[in-house]
Design an enzyme around this catalytic site. Sequence first.
Site: not given
Lengths: 493, 70
Positions: A10, A82, A87, A90, A144, A146
């Site tokens: 992200e 955001d 933002e 994916t 970020h 994940n």
Amino acid sequence: MAIPKVCGIETEYGIVVRNAELNAVTASSFLGRSSTRTAWDFFDEQPGNDARGLLLGEILAPEVETHLVNTVLTNGARYYVDHAHPECSTPECRTPSEVVRYDRAAEEILRLSMERAVAMLPEGGEVVVYKNNSDGKGNSYGCHENYLVDRAVPFGRLVNQITPHFVTRQVFAGAGKVGCESPGSTPSDVAYQLSQRADFFEEEVGLETTLKRPIVNTRDEPHCDPAKYRRLHVIVGDANMSEVATFLKVGTTAIVLSMIEDDAIGDDLTLAHPVTAIRQVSNDPTLRATIALGNGKRVTALEVQWQLLERARNWADRHGLDSVTVDDGKRILEEWESVLTGLERNPDDVADVVDWVAKKRLVDGYASRHNLPFTDARLKAIDLQYSDLRRERSLALRCGLRTITTDSAVREAIDTPPETTRAYFRGTCLAKYAADIVAANWDSIVFDIGRDPLRRVPMMEPLRGTKVLTAELFAASATAADLITRLGDSPQT
Amino acid sequence: MVLAMAERTKKQRTAPQREKEAPAETESTGDTEKTDRLKQELDGLLDEIDEVLETNAEDFVKSYVQKGGQ
């Protein structure tokens, strides 16, 4: 046995408005307005949950901002505003190389948005987007990652064993920065550093994402079956312009997490002072600085990375590379060795892969050509403009970075989802039945098929809803009502 | 969807794509040639920066202010 490392990125982008009266929030929402419009569904989002099992108590929970624009795209991604930044997250991907393709598609989506914004603004008006993580004045915004992680792994082990990687992977994943923004410093305290983000990390572990940022973030919001999985939410990385750097950042991290699941790392690389170490590594482009291990030894960041690579090879020999797929796994190990070898020999050797090296060549070369002090604004301008997404201005696009995607594969990823995760189900539903979808989020889609109460279709397994599992279902379901009926008959998608 | 990737081996590391049309005859000549090539390439890049860099760098840098994010 390590579980499949379903992963995604992200990215919050920097945004500048020129010759138009728009604030950043309005401008960001302006960008998203042209995309597919299905509302994001906040049902069961719990960003305040803490992986350490603490109750929130006095800890300030990260906020989810109000949603001027919040859409789900037909490629399964989420595009939103955001904290006053555009933002894009994916979709969930099965492999690091797939993440690279969708991260590049996200860039292209932002480029399309910029072009459309220009067309809608008064003459001369422009919205410009930057894929970086700091404004050079102490304000940072994140990129970020994940990763799907087995819930059975003790969180303490995860923290101890992933931290050395997070502190040292910046040698190849750092995006580079002119100047310094750490608390109590002035910009000129450091001429050039490896990472955009290292200055902003003040804790080893924690729930925050916007202040006193922790190296390991404990947000426990799996967006899937919480009894089986956690989603490790990684906030410590830089946004990369280099595709290979993104591939290495995600790929090596996916492998290290797999090794932690298989208990194949050990604790001897535990750092004595991770917060100090992350800045020591970032502040030293010579790569010779040593950081303290918990056992008292001192090592360079490169030595830690060589150790991790060696253990990764041993782990791969014993356990195989299925968690990242064999093709990606082999390539990650090769690129990993190659980048470490280059960095050790002469960082300029990897200027076609490592963002901080590519950017530093430009900064140093320009300073030397024009005889500029390292505090000259033009050097900071080069830093910022490296990540300018406008093709005609971007410096990253000019410096020969090696690519691993093709233009056609990236174009396709703008509006078609990955085929091997539940993102396929989400994206295909949006493409086929948008008019009947009220809302969607990571783990469910809500349909309004007219005759009944709203129907929520849960997607709690990231590896269900794939093309293989749902192609027939979609082929047989001309309408959303057909789909709901068939899903009622067969819940195994 | 399989991601199309250029086929490379780790040994190609010292000869990135943009340089492989000029293979080195020996290690040392190769290194010198490579250094020269890199320098030429950098000179070209710096010329381009002069063309595309924001015209008033000081104003640009000063006005690049973002709201803090995550």
